[in-house]
Design a protein around this motif. Structure first.
Motif, PDB file in Angstrom:
ATOM      1  N   ASP A   1       3.981   0.031 -25.398  1.00 40.00           N
ATOM      2  CA  ASP A   1       3.760  -1.207 -26.139  1.00 40.00           C
ATOM      3  C   ASP A   1       4.701  -2.233 -25.509  1.00 40.00           C
ATOM      4  N   PHE A   2       4.158  -3.085 -24.638  1.00 40.37           N
ATOM      5  CA  PHE A   2       4.993  -3.964 -23.825  1.00 40.37           C
ATOM      6  C   PHE A   2       5.468  -5.186 -24.604  1.00 40.37           C
ATOM      7  N   GLY A   3       6.695  -5.599 -24.284  1.00 44.42           N
ATOM      8  CA  GLY A   3       7.259  -6.829 -24.801  1.00 44.42           C
ATOM      9  C   GLY A   3       8.116  -7.469 -23.725  1.00 44.42           C
ATOM     10  N   ILE A   4       8.252  -8.784 -23.791  1.00 45.10           N
ATOM     11  CA  ILE A   4       8.979  -9.524 -22.758  1.00 45.10           C
ATOM     12  C   ILE A   4      10.483  -9.359 -22.916  1.00 45.10           C
ATOM     13  N   VAL A   5      11.182  -9.142 -21.800  1.00 44.70           N
ATOM     14  CA  VAL A   5      12.645  -9.077 -21.813  1.00 44.70           C
ATOM     15  C   VAL A   5      13.200  -9.863 -20.622  1.00 44.70           C
ATOM     16  N   PRO A   6      14.060 -10.864 -20.858  1.00 46.19           N
ATOM     17  CA  PRO A   6      14.698 -11.578 -19.749  1.00 46.19           C
ATOM     18  C   PRO A   6      15.653 -10.662 -18.990  1.00 46.19           C
ATOM     19  N   SER A   7      15.948 -11.015 -17.743  1.00 48.84           N
ATOM     20  CA  SER A   7      16.818 -10.178 -16.909  1.00 48.84           C
ATOM     21  C   SER A   7      18.170  -9.903 -17.570  1.00 48.84           C
ATOM     22  N   GLU A   8      18.788 -10.953 -18.148  1.00 45.32           N
ATOM     23  CA  GLU A   8      20.134 -10.787 -18.691  1.00 45.32           C
ATOM     24  C   GLU A   8      20.173  -9.962 -19.973  1.00 45.32           C
ATOM     25  N   ASP A   9      18.994  -9.692 -20.589  1.00 44.27           N
ATOM     26  CA  ASP A   9      18.950  -8.943 -21.846  1.00 44.27           C
ATOM     27  C   ASP A   9      18.507  -7.500 -21.669  1.00 44.27           C
ATOM     28  N   ARG A  10      18.280  -7.051 -20.450  1.00 43.45           N
ATOM     29  CA  ARG A  10      17.688  -5.735 -20.251  1.00 43.45           C
ATOM     30  C   ARG A  10      18.557  -4.606 -20.782  1.00 43.45           C
ATOM     31  N   SER A  11      19.861  -4.685 -20.574  1.00 41.77           N
ATOM     32  CA  SER A  11      20.743  -3.644 -21.122  1.00 41.77           C
ATOM     33  C   SER A  11      20.840  -3.743 -22.639  1.00 41.77           C
ATOM     34  N   ALA A  12      20.983  -4.956 -23.145  1.00 39.24           N
ATOM     35  CA  ALA A  12      21.216  -5.166 -24.579  1.00 39.24           C
ATOM     36  C   ALA A  12      20.052  -4.679 -25.437  1.00 39.24           C
ATOM     37  N   VAL A  13      18.815  -4.894 -24.993  1.00 38.91           N
ATOM     38  CA  VAL A  13      17.688  -4.473 -25.831  1.00 38.91           C
ATOM     39  C   VAL A  13      17.621  -2.952 -25.966  1.00 38.91           C
ATOM     40  N   LEU A  14      18.243  -2.242 -25.039  1.00 37.61           N
ATOM     41  CA  LEU A  14      18.292  -0.784 -25.130  1.00 37.61           C
ATOM     42  C   LEU A  14      19.463  -0.317 -25.987  1.00 37.61           C
ATOM     43  N   THR A  15      20.654  -0.824 -25.717  1.00 35.59           N
ATOM     44  CA  THR A  15      21.830  -0.384 -26.477  1.00 35.59           C
ATOM     45  C   THR A  15      21.753  -0.823 -27.937  1.00 35.59           C
ATOM     46  N   GLU A  16      21.045  -1.925 -28.206  1.00 36.40           N
ATOM     47  CA  GLU A  16      20.866  -2.396 -29.581  1.00 36.40           C
ATOM     48  C   GLU A  16      19.595  -1.851 -30.226  1.00 36.40           C
ATOM     49  N   LYS A  17      18.923  -0.917 -29.543  1.00 28.88           N
ATOM     50  CA  LYS A  17      17.746  -0.212 -30.071  1.00 28.88           C
ATOM     51  C   LYS A  17      16.574  -1.148 -30.355  1.00 28.88           C
ATOM     52  N   LYS A  18      16.455  -2.226 -29.611  1.00 31.58           N
ATOM     53  CA  LYS A  18      15.322  -3.128 -29.788  1.00 31.58           C
ATOM     54  C   LYS A  18      14.124  -2.694 -28.948  1.00 31.58           C
ATOM     55  N   LYS A  19      14.378  -1.937 -27.876  1.00 31.17           N
ATOM     56  CA  LYS A  19      13.329  -1.362 -27.040  1.00 31.17           C
ATOM     57  C   LYS A  19      13.680   0.086 -26.745  1.00 31.17           C
ATOM     58  N   ASP A  20      12.649   0.900 -26.568  1.00 34.18           N
ATOM     59  CA  ASP A  20      12.868   2.302 -26.196  1.00 34.18           C
ATOM     60  C   ASP A  20      13.150   2.442 -24.707  1.00 34.18           C
ATOM     61  N   LEU A  21      12.398   1.696 -23.906  1.00 34.35           N
ATOM     62  CA  LEU A  21      12.524   1.742 -22.448  1.00 34.35           C
ATOM     63  C   LEU A  21      12.507   0.324 -21.897  1.00 34.35           C
ATOM     64  N   VAL A  22      13.059   0.163 -20.702  1.00 39.49           N
ATOM     65  CA  VAL A  22      12.912  -1.073 -19.942  1.00 39.49           C
ATOM     66  C   VAL A  22      12.390  -0.710 -18.561  1.00 39.49           C
ATOM     67  N   VAL A  23      11.260  -1.318 -18.200  1.00 37.29           N
ATOM     68  CA  VAL A  23      10.686  -1.144 -16.862  1.00 37.29           C
ATOM     69  C   VAL A  23      10.467  -2.558 -16.337  1.00 37.29           C
ATOM     70  N   ALA A  24      11.494  -3.100 -15.697  1.00 38.95           N
ATOM     71  CA  ALA A  24      11.509  -4.530 -15.376  1.00 38.95           C
ATOM     72  C   ALA A  24      12.319  -4.787 -14.111  1.00 38.95           C
ATOM     73  N   THR A  25      11.905  -4.149 -13.001  1.00 39.95           N
ATOM     74  CA  THR A  25      12.648  -4.236 -11.737  1.00 39.95           C
ATOM     75  C   THR A  25      14.154  -4.170 -12.016  1.00 39.95           C
ATOM     76  N   PHE A  26      14.568  -3.148 -12.767  1.00 39.64           N
ATOM     77  CA  PHE A  26      15.937  -2.985 -13.232  1.00 39.64           C
ATOM     78  C   PHE A  26      16.651  -2.030 -12.277  1.00 39.64           C
ATOM     79  N   SER A  27      17.585  -2.552 -11.492  1.00 37.76           N
ATOM     80  CA  SER A  27      18.253  -1.751 -10.465  1.00 37.76           C
ATOM     81  C   SER A  27      19.229  -0.756 -11.080  1.00 37.76           C
ATOM     82  N   ILE A  28      19.210   0.453 -10.553  1.00 38.93           N
ATOM     83  CA  ILE A  28      20.149   1.497 -10.970  1.00 38.93           C
ATOM     84  C   ILE A  28      21.469   1.251 -10.254  1.00 38.93           C
ATOM     85  N   THR A  29      22.533   1.010 -11.006  1.00 39.58           N
ATOM     86  CA  THR A  29      23.856   0.808 -10.419  1.00 39.58           C
ATOM     87  C   THR A  29      24.847   1.766 -11.069  1.00 39.58           C
TER      88      THR A  29
END
Length: 276
Positions: free
Chosen positions: A65-93
């Motif tokens: 179930d897709f929803g929009i996430v800005p680049s700067e919010d990709r970590s926050a939406v996961l740690t704050e339990k707003k999204k289950d997954l992020v698939v958004a050209t998110f580099s593994i560092t």
């Protein structure tokens, strides 16, 4: 006392949260302004990120179930339990692996440069000295260009990718836009008046992963195994070339350059730090 100890041991053994896939529907953060990787047209998500999410979740019995996430919010939406997954050209560092789990990479790319198609001034790295280069926050690209070796490049940030494209195309206040080459090639698919400069790359290779909050290691391992099967099948090449045809047109060795290796997936997936 023995019963209490057994109960405590059982509780410790079941500390992992319920599976993200249990309900069959998984909330997924994705980009909406990156043609080729993640974009929204007439309320429909499309792009390689979207296809990867659909394919991998299907393999574990769920759907996104897709929803929009800005680049700067990709970590926050996961740690704050707003999204289950992020698939958004998110580099593994290394830093991100400390707080998030990743299954990946599902694609790899270096950072590059995009300019106006009729601009012949920028062909090699030193041609960018004194030029204005636009990036946006929350990306590894912005961080890379903060290094002292790029002090002679006039890097500045805009809120998002769309703003940088406007600066480059319409206002012409930017001489170039910099982010990962894979993303830049996607932009050129909907902006034929722009081009990627093939001989300019920056930094280390960026590996894109499917990100989730810590505490779902079993789910992560299932995604890793599904992803490894997907990459090793013909579907990965078909889906990549369909979504990112500008890459395959420009780069005759695109599978070698962008397709991850199984050992890289094993080294970076579902770990607190990379396996060396």
């Amino acid at each position: 006392m023995l019963a209490f100890a057994a109960l405590a041991a059982t509780a410790c053994g079941t500390s992992e949260a319920p599976s993200l896939f249990a309900g069959g529907k998984v909330s997924v953060g994705a980009k909406n302004d990156q043609p080729g990787t993640g974009v929204v047209h007439t309320y429909k998500f499309s792009g390689f990120d979207i296809t990867v999410a659909q394919q991998i979740l299907k393999a574990v019995g769920a759907e996104p179930d897709f929803g929009i996430v800005p680049s700067e919010d990709r970590s926050a939406v996961l740690t704050e339990k707003k999204k289950d997954l992020v698939v958004a050209t998110f580099s593994i560092t290394v830093d991100r692996m400390k707080t998030l789990d990743f299954a990946g990479p599902y694609a790899s790319t270096y950072q590059g440069i995009m300019v106006r198609k009729n601009d012949k001034r920028i062909r090699k790295p030193e041609d960018l000295f004194g030029k204005r280069v636009c990036t946006w926050p929350g990306t590894t690209s912005a961080t890379t260009l903060e290094g002292p070796e790029y002090a002679r490049v006039a890097v500045y940030e805009r809120p998002d990718a769309s703003s940088c494209l406007t600066d480059l195309k319409v206002k012409k206040v930017a001489d170039a836009v910099s982010t990962d080459q894979m993303i830049l090639y996607g932009f050129t698919q909907e902006n034929p008046d722009l081009k990627v400069v093939p001989d300019i790359t920056y930094g280390a290779v960026n590996h894109y992963g499917i990100a989730m909050a810590k505490g779902h290691r079993e789910d992560c391992l299932r995604l890793r195994d599904a992803l490894r099967d997907y990459v090793n099948s013909n579907n990965w090449s078909h889906d990549f070339s369909t979504s990112l045809w500008a890459v395959t047109k420009a780069d005759p060795t695109w599978e070698t350059d962008y397709k991850p290796r199984a050992e890289t997936i094993d080294a970076l997936s579902c770990r607190d730090s990379p396996r060396t």
